[in-house]
Design a protein around this motif. Sequence first.
Motif, mmCIF file in Angstrom:
data_model
loop_
_atom_site.group_PDB
_atom_site.id
_atom_site.type_symbol
_atom_site.label_atom_id
_atom_site.label_comp_id
_atom_site.label_asym_id
_atom_site.label_seq_id
_atom_site.Cartn_x
_atom_site.Cartn_y
_atom_site.Cartn_z
ATOM 1 N N ARG A 116 0.832 -1.204 0.000
ATOM 2 C CA ARG A 116 0.000 0.000 0.000
ATOM 3 C C ARG A 116 0.871 1.261 0.000
ATOM 4 N N LEU B 243 -6.941 -1.763 -0.108
ATOM 5 C CA LEU B 243 -7.780 -1.161 0.926
ATOM 6 C C LEU B 243 -8.925 -2.087 1.308
ATOM 7 N N VAL C 30 -8.000 -4.771 3.820
ATOM 8 C CA VAL C 30 -7.875 -4.388 5.230
ATOM 9 C C VAL C 30 -9.155 -3.743 5.758
ATOM 10 N N GLY C 31 -10.266 -3.913 5.023
ATOM 11 C CA GLY C 31 -11.564 -3.474 5.513
ATOM 12 C C GLY C 31 -11.895 -2.017 5.291
ATOM 13 N N GLU C 32 -11.111 -1.303 4.492
ATOM 14 C CA GLU C 32 -11.393 0.116 4.224
ATOM 15 C C GLU C 32 -12.250 0.228 2.965
ATOM 16 N N ARG C 33 -13.520 -0.103 3.132
ATOM 17 C CA ARG C 33 -14.427 -0.218 1.987
ATOM 18 C C ARG C 33 -14.602 1.103 1.244
ATOM 19 N N ASP C 34 -14.815 2.192 1.965
ATOM 20 C CA ASP C 34 -15.083 3.468 1.302
ATOM 21 C C ASP C 34 -13.877 3.918 0.472
ATOM 22 N N GLY C 35 -12.682 3.760 1.042
ATOM 23 C CA GLY C 35 -11.476 4.112 0.293
ATOM 24 C C GLY C 35 -11.298 3.245 -0.936
ATOM 25 N N ALA C 36 -11.599 1.954 -0.778
ATOM 26 C CA ALA C 36 -11.486 1.037 -1.912
ATOM 27 C C ALA C 36 -12.432 1.448 -3.031
#
Length: 451
Positions: free
Chosen positions: A99, A123, A126-132
Amino acid sequence: MPVVGVPVGEGVEAALAAAQEALYRDDRTAALAHARAALDLDAGVGEAHALLAELLADQADGTAVAHARAAVAAEPGRLEWQRLLAEALASDGQVAEARAVAAAALDRRPDDAALHRLLARLLLAVGERDGALSHAREARFLAPRDLSGLASLGHVWREAGEPLLAAEVLEPALRQAHPMDPARAAAGVALARAWIELAEPRKARDVLEAALEADPADTAGAKVLLDGIDGSGGELTPAFVRALFDQYADRFDQHLVGKLGYGVPGKLREALGRLGLVDGAGLRVLDAGCGTGLMGVEARGLAGTLAGFDLSPRMVEKARARGIYDRLWVGELVEAFRAEPGAWDLLLAADVLVYLGDLDPVMRAAAAALVPGGRFAFSVERAADGFVLQESRRYAHSEAHVRAAAEAAGLEVEMLEPLVPRLDRGKPLDGLLVVLRRRSAPSSARPDISG
């Protein structure tokens, strides 16, 4: 000493040219040999290290990462080699470093679609859905016709809980793609996975058959998915229901009430009144599958605390805008009932159980969620026997099935009567209005849900 396969006197450039020619012929073994020959001649050749990093990408021994690092060390300014290193690190499970490398490269080239796709995957991991999803949107904008890239994004959208978006992008992209595009099979499999999650097995089957025709060697894995479709039963998945109502949210009230004559919330409230529940009762009420809040409007007078949840985030946003709920969240029916045992005096499910088949799990969960004497009021569409998935993609349930599931869960039928929930193609739909009451008493402890 001359290197095997490399003409004497031509050295590194000849070895690299031979490696590229071998790749063109799809001879990976020869390409590896020539790339290694180039390094034997000069261990610092970045091109050879980069080529080996690509060729060894499927190895799990860290070799690809080592070669990618060496390529970047040889020429730190080569953006494509920084991207190669980030990809190798990601494949090797070194997500944090991958990353960081990808983000640094993107700072230099914010218009690189491949880097945005990579960061979207990292992203999401690692559970960062909105960023993904943000990076996925940018990648799509930058490369709207890159079928291979869209196939990769399709998996991101699906894994982020957006299979409908994946289908909406990939379906027209496949239609418009060149018949010989090598990414057709991979994009087809990505689209099929989205259709499967959306409970559209026929569409998935058609796409997978086309993927196999485009790639008989089946490098994308279409055959395994195709073999599993016939045994899937076509059940409605939570992803399907969420996608359906996310796209329906903005016109839900106008269409359902104005055009289809939907009146279940008012009829449930009237039925509860006949059972003695009046405004000011101060009940703890949970509106399951709250939608835009139509049932909440009817139930607010009964409630000391009114909570609600729905699978669709957009529906929850609409319900929140009404300002009538004390708590709202995005959630699944059975899980939400189980989350707070013995917490509720009244559970409501207006036009919600039509998206579930067997009612036994939800009845047991409802019984656990209710206080002694608490009620579960809901509507269903009527079937002649058992439960059946209709052409409308909604389940119908028989009276016998409702009674049996309630009895098995320790709920007694307090009211069960005919109901016309709405119109279907201009004709009244046959349904049932049901109120069940919790018979046996769980623990008297009742958690505070006012927060």
